[in-house]
Design a protein around this motif. Structure first.
Motif, mmCIF file in Angstrom:
data_model
loop_
_atom_site.group_PDB
_atom_site.id
_atom_site.type_symbol
_atom_site.label_atom_id
_atom_site.label_comp_id
_atom_site.label_asym_id
_atom_site.label_seq_id
_atom_site.Cartn_x
_atom_site.Cartn_y
_atom_site.Cartn_z
ATOM 1 N N LYS A 1 19.672 4.060 -3.262
ATOM 2 C CA LYS A 1 18.699 3.061 -2.826
ATOM 3 C C LYS A 1 18.193 3.404 -1.422
ATOM 4 N N TYR A 2 19.102 3.783 -0.535
ATOM 5 C CA TYR A 2 18.701 4.170 0.824
ATOM 6 C C TYR A 2 17.720 5.348 0.783
ATOM 7 N N LEU A 3 18.031 6.354 -0.018
ATOM 8 C CA LEU A 3 17.153 7.525 -0.117
ATOM 9 C C LEU A 3 15.779 7.152 -0.675
ATOM 10 N N GLU A 4 15.761 6.254 -1.659
ATOM 11 C CA GLU A 4 14.485 5.791 -2.215
ATOM 12 C C GLU A 4 13.681 5.031 -1.164
ATOM 13 N N GLU A 5 14.348 4.157 -0.400
ATOM 14 C CA GLU A 5 13.663 3.397 0.651
ATOM 15 C C GLU A 5 13.151 4.320 1.748
ATOM 16 N N GLU A 6 13.938 5.307 2.106
ATOM 17 C CA GLU A 6 13.516 6.275 3.134
ATOM 18 C C GLU A 6 12.299 7.062 2.656
ATOM 19 N N ALA A 7 12.305 7.469 1.408
ATOM 20 C CA ALA A 7 11.155 8.186 0.838
ATOM 21 C C ALA A 7 9.917 7.286 0.846
ATOM 22 N N GLN A 8 10.086 6.005 0.555
ATOM 23 C CA GLN A 8 8.951 5.069 0.567
ATOM 24 C C GLN A 8 8.424 4.881 1.991
ATOM 25 N N ARG A 9 9.328 4.754 2.981
ATOM 26 C CA ARG A 9 8.900 4.621 4.383
ATOM 27 C C ARG A 9 8.102 5.850 4.817
ATOM 28 N N THR A 10 8.556 7.028 4.418
ATOM 29 C CA THR A 10 7.856 8.261 4.767
ATOM 30 C C THR A 10 6.496 8.312 4.087
ATOM 31 N N SER A 11 6.434 7.933 2.836
ATOM 32 C CA SER A 11 5.165 7.911 2.109
ATOM 33 C C SER A 11 4.187 6.926 2.754
ATOM 34 N N ASP A 12 4.681 5.740 3.097
ATOM 35 C CA ASP A 12 3.842 4.734 3.756
ATOM 36 C C ASP A 12 3.335 5.252 5.102
ATOM 37 N N ALA A 13 4.204 5.912 5.862
ATOM 38 C CA ALA A 13 3.816 6.442 7.170
ATOM 39 C C ALA A 13 2.727 7.493 7.014
ATOM 40 N N LYS A 14 2.876 8.381 6.041
ATOM 41 C CA LYS A 14 1.847 9.402 5.799
ATOM 42 C C LYS A 14 0.516 8.750 5.450
ATOM 43 N N THR A 15 0.550 7.717 4.629
ATOM 44 C CA THR A 15 -0.672 7.019 4.237
ATOM 45 C C THR A 15 -1.373 6.430 5.454
ATOM 46 N N ILE A 16 -0.630 5.801 6.346
ATOM 47 C CA ILE A 16 -1.208 5.180 7.540
ATOM 48 C C ILE A 16 -1.785 6.238 8.475
ATOM 49 N N VAL A 17 -1.055 7.330 8.689
ATOM 50 C CA VAL A 17 -1.535 8.386 9.593
ATOM 51 C C VAL A 17 -2.760 9.084 9.003
ATOM 52 N N ARG A 18 -2.753 9.318 7.695
ATOM 53 C CA ARG A 18 -3.935 9.922 7.048
ATOM 54 C C ARG A 18 -5.153 9.002 7.177
ATOM 55 N N LYS A 19 -4.931 7.705 6.986
ATOM 56 C CA LYS A 19 -6.029 6.740 7.105
ATOM 57 C C LYS A 19 -6.590 6.769 8.529
ATOM 58 N N PHE A 20 -5.724 6.906 9.515
ATOM 59 C CA PHE A 20 -6.171 6.992 10.911
ATOM 60 C C PHE A 20 -7.150 8.147 11.102
ATOM 61 N N VAL A 21 -6.786 9.360 10.675
ATOM 62 C CA VAL A 21 -7.683 10.506 10.900
ATOM 63 C C VAL A 21 -8.946 10.390 10.048
ATOM 64 N N GLU A 22 -8.825 9.853 8.843
ATOM 65 C CA GLU A 22 -10.014 9.661 8.007
ATOM 66 C C GLU A 22 -10.955 8.632 8.620
ATOM 67 N N ASP A 23 -10.402 7.534 9.137
ATOM 68 C CA ASP A 23 -11.222 6.511 9.800
ATOM 69 C C ASP A 23 -11.886 7.071 11.053
#
Length: 161
Positions: free
Chosen positions: A25-47
């Protein structure tokens, strides 16, 4: 080889089984946090690109001995202006000087540092730590991460006397 010891068998020992599921569960949550972070950072450069930002900007980080920090971003005034208009901010601080006045953290502001810290692939603030740099390319809407882990090595010397 089969382990016949029931105390060491996760199928028959509920404590071992729950530890295993907790870790998954911890590994799944960590993977989700990393995925969410990538999405936010990508949105920043695209914006930023969509708003007319050009060129590159960099943000360095450095840490060791239970402490770490991001250094100030190297950006053009135009990039900073666009970033501010889009409500992106690098600082962790709850108070920030924006548009000539102090404002409190609000739902409008996107704090990027926690997301950028999440994307460094190792613990860069503890022990020997690490350092690196993010490069934001607004022309291509890409983010580069160059990160370096400090490792303490041990030299062994044997002597007999």
């Amino acid at each position: 080889m089969t382990d016949n010891n029931a105390d060491n068998n996760a199928e028959t020992n509920p404590q071992d089984s729950s530890m295993s599921s907790w870790h998954l569960k911890y590994l799944e949550e960590e993977a989700q946090r990393t995925s969410d972070a990538k999405t936010i950072v990508r949105k920043f450069v695209e914006d930023m690109k969509a708003a007319g930002a050009t060129g590159t900007a960099t943000l360095s980080f450095n840490g060791y001995g239970d402490s770490g920090d991001f250094e100030s971003a190297e950006m053009t005034d135009e990039q900073k202006e666009i970033m501010q208009k889009l409500n992106y901010i690098f600082d962790y601080d709850r108070d920030k000087y924006v548009d000539g006045k102090w404002v409190n953290e609000s739902k409008n502001l996107v704090f990027l540092l926690p997301h950028l810290a999440q994307l460094v692939p190792f613990d860069w603030v503890n022990n020997e730590g690490g350092y690196g740099e993010y490069t934001f390319n607004f022309d291509t809407a890409e983010v580069g991460l160059s990160s370096h882990l400090r490792v303490e090595s041990t030299e062994d010397f044997d002597d007999t006397f």
